[in-house]
Design an enzyme around this catalytic site. Structure first.
Site, PDB file in Angstrom:
ATOM      1  N   LYS A 104     120.226  44.315  16.296  1.00 12.32           N
ATOM      2  CA  LYS A 104     118.891  43.897  15.860  1.00 12.32           C
ATOM      3  C   LYS A 104     118.786  43.897  14.324  1.00 12.32           C
ATOM      4  CE  LYS A 104     116.959  43.068  19.848  1.00 12.32           C
ATOM      5  NZ  LYS A 104     116.465  41.707  20.189  1.00 12.32           N
ATOM      6  N   TYR A 128     122.754  48.673  20.004  1.00 13.55           N
ATOM      7  CA  TYR A 128     121.574  47.803  20.141  1.00 13.55           C
ATOM      8  C   TYR A 128     120.898  47.636  18.776  1.00 13.55           C
ATOM      9  CZ  TYR A 128     116.783  46.428  21.447  1.00 13.55           C
ATOM     10  OH  TYR A 128     115.568  45.789  21.540  1.00 13.55           O
ATOM     11  N   SER A 171     113.596  44.139  16.447  1.00 11.28           N
ATOM     12  CA  SER A 171     113.113  45.401  17.030  1.00 11.28           C
ATOM     13  C   SER A 171     112.833  46.383  15.901  1.00 11.28           C
ATOM     14  CB  SER A 171     114.180  45.985  17.952  1.00 11.28           C
ATOM     15  OG  SER A 171     113.823  47.295  18.352  1.00 11.28           O
ATOM     16  N   ASP A 217     122.633  30.598  29.339  1.00  7.50           N
ATOM     17  CA  ASP A 217     123.212  31.905  29.020  1.00  7.50           C
ATOM     18  C   ASP A 217     123.472  31.909  27.517  1.00  7.50           C
ATOM     19  OD1 ASP A 217     124.673  34.174  28.609  1.00  7.50           O
ATOM     20  OD2 ASP A 217     126.289  33.673  30.011  1.00  7.50           O
TER      21      ASP A 217
HETATM   22  P1  NAD Z   1     112.975  41.651  29.431  1.00 10.96           P
HETATM   23  O1  NAD Z   1     114.164  42.315  30.018  1.00 10.96           O
HETATM   24  O2  NAD Z   1     111.671  41.736  30.136  1.00 10.96           O
HETATM   25  O3  NAD Z   1     113.296  40.110  29.141  1.00 10.96           O
HETATM   26  C1  NAD Z   1     114.509  39.717  28.584  1.00 10.96           C
HETATM   27  C2  NAD Z   1     114.813  38.317  29.061  1.00 10.96           C
HETATM   28  O4  NAD Z   1     116.063  37.914  28.471  1.00 10.96           O
HETATM   29  C3  NAD Z   1     114.989  38.235  30.587  1.00 10.96           C
HETATM   30  O5  NAD Z   1     114.245  37.163  31.108  1.00 10.96           O
HETATM   31  C4  NAD Z   1     116.481  38.004  30.753  1.00 10.96           C
HETATM   32  O6  NAD Z   1     116.818  37.236  31.914  1.00 10.96           O
HETATM   33  C5  NAD Z   1     116.811  37.265  29.461  1.00 10.96           C
HETATM   34  N1  NAD Z   1     118.239  37.319  29.168  1.00 10.96           N
HETATM   35  C6  NAD Z   1     119.058  38.407  29.189  1.00 10.96           C
HETATM   36  N2  NAD Z   1     120.320  38.048  28.942  1.00 10.96           N
HETATM   37  C7  NAD Z   1     120.309  36.711  28.742  1.00 10.96           C
HETATM   38  C8  NAD Z   1     121.308  35.752  28.454  1.00 10.96           C
HETATM   39  N3  NAD Z   1     122.593  36.097  28.351  1.00 10.96           N
HETATM   40  N4  NAD Z   1     120.943  34.467  28.298  1.00 10.96           N
HETATM   41  C9  NAD Z   1     119.641  34.098  28.444  1.00 10.96           C
HETATM   42  N5  NAD Z   1     118.650  34.946  28.743  1.00 10.96           N
HETATM   43  C10 NAD Z   1     118.983  36.242  28.890  1.00 10.96           C
HETATM   44  O7  NAD Z   1     112.867  42.270  27.967  1.00 10.96           O
HETATM   45  P2  NAD Z   1     111.690  42.239  26.873  1.00 10.96           P
HETATM   46  O8  NAD Z   1     111.241  43.623  26.708  1.00 10.96           O
HETATM   47  O9  NAD Z   1     110.713  41.159  27.151  1.00 10.96           O
HETATM   48  O10 NAD Z   1     112.552  41.885  25.579  1.00 10.96           O
HETATM   49  C11 NAD Z   1     112.446  40.641  24.895  1.00 10.96           C
HETATM   50  C12 NAD Z   1     113.048  40.815  23.515  1.00 10.96           C
HETATM   51  O11 NAD Z   1     112.275  41.780  22.794  1.00 10.96           O
HETATM   52  C13 NAD Z   1     114.484  41.339  23.527  1.00 10.96           C
HETATM   53  O12 NAD Z   1     115.229  40.674  22.538  1.00 10.96           O
HETATM   54  C14 NAD Z   1     114.320  42.812  23.186  1.00 10.96           C
HETATM   55  O13 NAD Z   1     115.480  43.341  22.595  1.00 10.96           O
HETATM   56  C15 NAD Z   1     113.148  42.749  22.247  1.00 10.96           C
HETATM   57  N6  NAD Z   1     112.412  44.008  22.137  1.00 10.96           N
HETATM   58  C16 NAD Z   1     111.838  44.587  23.226  1.00 10.96           C
HETATM   59  C17 NAD Z   1     111.170  45.788  23.077  1.00 10.96           C
HETATM   60  C18 NAD Z   1     110.535  46.491  24.238  1.00 10.96           C
HETATM   61  O14 NAD Z   1     110.152  47.676  24.087  1.00 10.96           O
HETATM   62  N7  NAD Z   1     110.352  45.853  25.391  1.00 10.96           N
HETATM   63  C19 NAD Z   1     111.082  46.404  21.808  1.00 10.96           C
HETATM   64  C20 NAD Z   1     111.687  45.777  20.722  1.00 10.96           C
HETATM   65  C21 NAD Z   1     112.342  44.579  20.889  1.00 10.96           C
END
Ligand code: NAD
Length: 244
Positions: free
Chosen positions: A155, A151, A138, A59
Site C-alpha cells: 500500500k 500488505y 490504506s 484478475d
Molecule cells: P473486499 O474483500 O470486500 O473487496 C475486495 C474486492 O477485490 C473483492 O470483490 C475481490 O473479489 C476483489 N479482488 C481480489 N483479488 C482480485 C483480483 N486478483 N482481481 C480482481 N479483483 C480482485 O475488501 P474491501 O475492504 O472492500 O477492500 C477494498 C480495498 O480497500 C482494498 O484494496 C483494501 O486493501 C482497501 N482497504 C480496505 C480497508 C478495510 O478496512 N476494509 C482499509 C484500508 C484499505
C-alpha cells in the site's frame, strides 16, 4: 438536478464487494456509467444488476486479463474518464510466517495490479476531457501496525506510485485514499469478535467504525470536477485514529 459525475465513464476494480461495490453505487447515483471489474464475476454482476453498469471479469494479477478487461470496459462504455483501483487482498500475519507465494500474491494484486490497470487505461484516459485516477491505498501505507508488514508495504508502494504518476501523467489527476479499518467482507473475520470491534472503535478520536460509504464519498469527490486542483495527494479517512 445533475449528478457530480454526469456523462463520466468509469472503471472500478474490486467492484463486487465492500468499498469497490459502494463506489460503484455512489458513482452511478452521481450519473456515471461504470464498468465493474472483479475476479468474482457473479458478485460484480449482482452489483451491476442492482445499480446499472457493465460487469467484466478481471484478475488484476494477470496482465493478459487486465488488458482484455480494460479494452472490453472502454468499448462497453464508449471511452473512459475515470479509473478507481479498489481490488485488493489483506494478509494479517506475522512477517516471519509469510511465504514467498503469499508475498507475491499481495504484491501482484495490491501494487502491480493497479499499475497494470492504469497502463492499460492510459490510451483511453488521454482522450478524455478531465481524466482522473483514484487508488484505494490504506492507512497502513502511512502507519505500521502488527501483522501487516507486506500488505502495508504494497500500500505504501501504491501511494508513491500515485504521487509519481500525478507528476508523470498530468493533466490526468492521480490521487489516493487511505482508509483506516472499514467494515467490509475483508475485515469481517476479526470484526466479528466484539472485543476487537470495541477496541477498534475506541482507537479513533470519533469512536466510530468506518463504513464503505465514508470512502466512496471521497472517491466521488476526487473523481469529480470539484477536485480539479487536487492531484498527487491522499485523503486519510480513519476517524482520527492516526492522531488519537
Ligand atoms: P473486499 O474483500 O470486500 O473487496 C475486495 C474486492 O477485490 C473483492 O470483490 C475481490 O473479489 C476483489 N479482488 C481480489 N483479488 C482480485 C483480483 N486478483 N482481481 C480482481 N479483483 C480482485 O475488501 P474491501 O475492504 O472492500 O477492500 C477494498 C480495498 O480497500 C482494498 O484494496 C483494501 O486493501 C482497501 N482497504 C480496505 C480497508 C478495510 O478496512 N476494509 C482499509 C484500508 C484499505
Amino acid at each position: 438536478m445533475t449528478g457530480r459525475l454526469e456523462r463520466r465513464r468509469a472503471i472500478v476494480t474490486g467492484a463486487a464487494s465492500g468499498i469497490g461495490a459502494e463506489i460503484v453505487r455512489r458513482f452511478a447515483a452521481e450519473g456515471a456509467t461504470v464498468a465493474l471489474l472483479d475476479i468474482d464475476s457473479d458478485g460484480a454482476r449482482a452489483v451491476a444488476d442492482a445499480c446499472g453498469g457493465h460487469a467484466v471479469v478481471c484478475d488484476v494479477a494477470s496482465p493478459a486479463s487486465v488488458a482484455d478487461a480494460v479494452e472490453a470496459a472502454q468499448a462497453a462504455l464508449g471511452g473512459l474518464d475515470i479509473v478507481v483501483n479498489a481490488a485488493g487482498i489483506l494478509a494479517r500475519q506475522l512477517f516471519e510466517t509469510i511465504d514467498p507465494g503469499l508475498w507475491q500474491r499481495l504484491f501482484e494484486i495490491n501494487l502491480r495490479g493497479p499499475s497494470l490497470v492504469i497502463q492499460a487505461a492510459l490510451p483511453f484516459l488521454r482522450l478524455a476531457e478531465a481524466p482522473a485516477i483514484v487508488n484505494i491505498a490504506s492507512l497502513s501505507a502511512l502507519r505500521p501496525s502488527p501483522g501487516t508488514a507486506v500488505y502495508a508495504a504494497t500500500k505504501a508502494g501504491l501511494l508513491m506510485l500515485t504521487k509519481c504518476l500525478a507528476e508523470e501523467l498530468a493533466p490526468i489527476r492521480v490521487n489516493a485514499i487511505c482508509p483506516g479499518i472499514v467494515e467490509t467482507p475483508m475485515t469481517a473475520g476479526f470484526m466479528a469478535d466484539p472485543a476487537t470491534r470495541d477496541r477498534i472503535e475506541q482507537a479513533n478520536a470519533l469512536h466510530l467504525l468506518g463504513r464503505p460509504a465514508d470512502v466512496a464519498l471521497a472517491a466521488v469527490y476526487l473523481a469529480s470536477g470539484e477536485a480539479r486542483f487536487v492531484t498527487g495527494t491522499q485523503i486519510v479517512i480513519d476517524g482520527g485514529s492516526s492522531f488519537a
